[in-house]
Design a protein around this motif. Structure first.
Motif, mmCIF file in Angstrom:
data_model
loop_
_atom_site.group_PDB
_atom_site.id
_atom_site.type_symbol
_atom_site.label_atom_id
_atom_site.label_comp_id
_atom_site.label_asym_id
_atom_site.label_seq_id
_atom_site.Cartn_x
_atom_site.Cartn_y
_atom_site.Cartn_z
ATOM 1 N N GLY A 27 -60.738 -112.064 118.325
ATOM 2 C CA GLY A 27 -60.145 -112.784 119.439
ATOM 3 C C GLY A 27 -61.195 -113.382 120.360
ATOM 4 N N LEU A 28 -62.271 -112.654 120.593
ATOM 5 C CA LEU A 28 -63.355 -113.160 121.435
ATOM 6 C C LEU A 28 -64.070 -114.322 120.755
ATOM 7 C CD1 LEU A 28 -64.861 -109.842 122.784
ATOM 8 C CD2 LEU A 28 -63.628 -111.573 124.092
ATOM 9 N N ARG A 29 -64.192 -114.252 119.435
ATOM 10 C CA ARG A 29 -64.852 -115.342 118.707
ATOM 11 C C ARG A 29 -63.977 -116.596 118.681
ATOM 12 N NH1 ARG A 29 -67.342 -111.735 113.781
ATOM 13 N NH2 ARG A 29 -69.166 -111.009 114.927
ATOM 14 N N ALA A 30 -62.670 -116.404 118.617
ATOM 15 C CA ALA A 30 -61.748 -117.540 118.590
ATOM 16 C C ALA A 30 -61.665 -118.237 119.948
ATOM 17 C CB ALA A 30 -60.363 -117.077 118.152
ATOM 18 N N ASN A 31 -61.845 -117.470 121.013
ATOM 19 C CA ASN A 31 -61.795 -117.991 122.376
ATOM 20 C C ASN A 31 -63.055 -117.552 123.115
ATOM 21 O OD1 ASN A 31 -59.032 -119.063 122.284
ATOM 22 N ND2 ASN A 31 -58.495 -116.918 121.993
ATOM 23 N N PRO A 32 -64.194 -118.172 122.815
ATOM 24 C CA PRO A 32 -65.463 -117.728 123.395
ATOM 25 C C PRO A 32 -65.479 -117.788 124.916
ATOM 26 C CG PRO A 32 -65.790 -119.656 121.975
ATOM 27 C CD PRO A 32 -64.342 -119.342 121.973
ATOM 28 N N HIS A 33 -66.167 -116.836 125.481
ATOM 29 C CA HIS A 33 -66.364 -116.764 126.928
ATOM 30 C C HIS A 33 -67.869 -116.813 127.175
ATOM 31 C CE1 HIS A 33 -66.557 -115.067 130.964
ATOM 32 N NE2 HIS A 33 -65.292 -115.414 131.077
ATOM 33 N N PRO A 34 -68.327 -117.623 128.115
ATOM 34 C CA PRO A 34 -69.779 -117.775 128.309
ATOM 35 C C PRO A 34 -70.509 -116.485 128.685
ATOM 36 C CG PRO A 34 -68.559 -118.902 130.042
ATOM 37 C CD PRO A 34 -67.560 -118.434 129.032
ATOM 38 N N ARG A 35 -69.814 -115.517 129.264
ATOM 39 C CA ARG A 35 -70.478 -114.285 129.681
ATOM 40 C C ARG A 35 -70.311 -113.146 128.684
ATOM 41 N NH1 ARG A 35 -71.224 -113.460 135.763
ATOM 42 N NH2 ARG A 35 -71.638 -111.435 134.875
ATOM 43 N N ARG A 36 -69.507 -113.340 127.673
ATOM 44 C CA ARG A 36 -69.279 -112.284 126.681
ATOM 45 C C ARG A 36 -69.813 -112.760 125.342
ATOM 46 N NH1 ARG A 36 -65.177 -108.172 128.310
ATOM 47 N NH2 ARG A 36 -65.734 -107.491 126.247
ATOM 48 N N GLN A 37 -70.792 -112.054 124.818
ATOM 49 C CA GLN A 37 -71.448 -112.465 123.568
ATOM 50 C C GLN A 37 -71.399 -111.358 122.519
ATOM 51 O OE1 GLN A 37 -72.648 -115.599 123.256
ATOM 52 N NE2 GLN A 37 -71.940 -116.000 125.327
ATOM 53 N N GLU A 38 -70.302 -110.602 122.468
ATOM 54 C CA GLU A 38 -70.200 -109.506 121.513
ATOM 55 C C GLU A 38 -70.359 -110.006 120.084
ATOM 56 O OE1 GLU A 38 -68.477 -109.720 124.189
ATOM 57 O OE2 GLU A 38 -68.332 -107.760 125.127
ATOM 58 N N GLN A 39 -71.097 -109.223 119.296
ATOM 59 C CA GLN A 39 -71.398 -109.601 117.919
ATOM 60 C C GLN A 39 -70.807 -108.647 116.891
ATOM 61 O OE1 GLN A 39 -75.525 -110.250 117.140
ATOM 62 N NE2 GLN A 39 -75.834 -111.424 118.999
#
Length: 64
Positions: A27-39
């Motif tokens: 979900g984070l990869r589909a909707n990237p957030h500039p402050r969240r870079q979880e891999q």
């Protein structure tokens, strides 16, 4: 009603299993957030849950 897992002492968001952590990561990869870079996700022995991290996977030291 879905019960939320108990929080981790680290203060990080706890996911009850690897699948839930991977779904959150997708979900984070589909909707990237500039402050969240979880891999990736990783298991936490302190809370017996899963967390997300921005740290790349560690390579094992191969000494000969």
């Amino acid at each position: 009603m879905t019960r939320r897992p108990a929080p981790c002492s680290s203060g990080k968001q706890r996911y009850r299993d690897r699948l839930q952590a991977r779904i959150a990561l997708a979900g984070l990869r589909a909707n990237p957030h500039p402050r969240r870079q979880e891999q990736r996700s990783y298991y936490c022995p302190a809370c017996s849950g899963w967390h997300l991290t921005s740290q790349p996977r560690r390579r094992k030291d191969r000494r000969t």
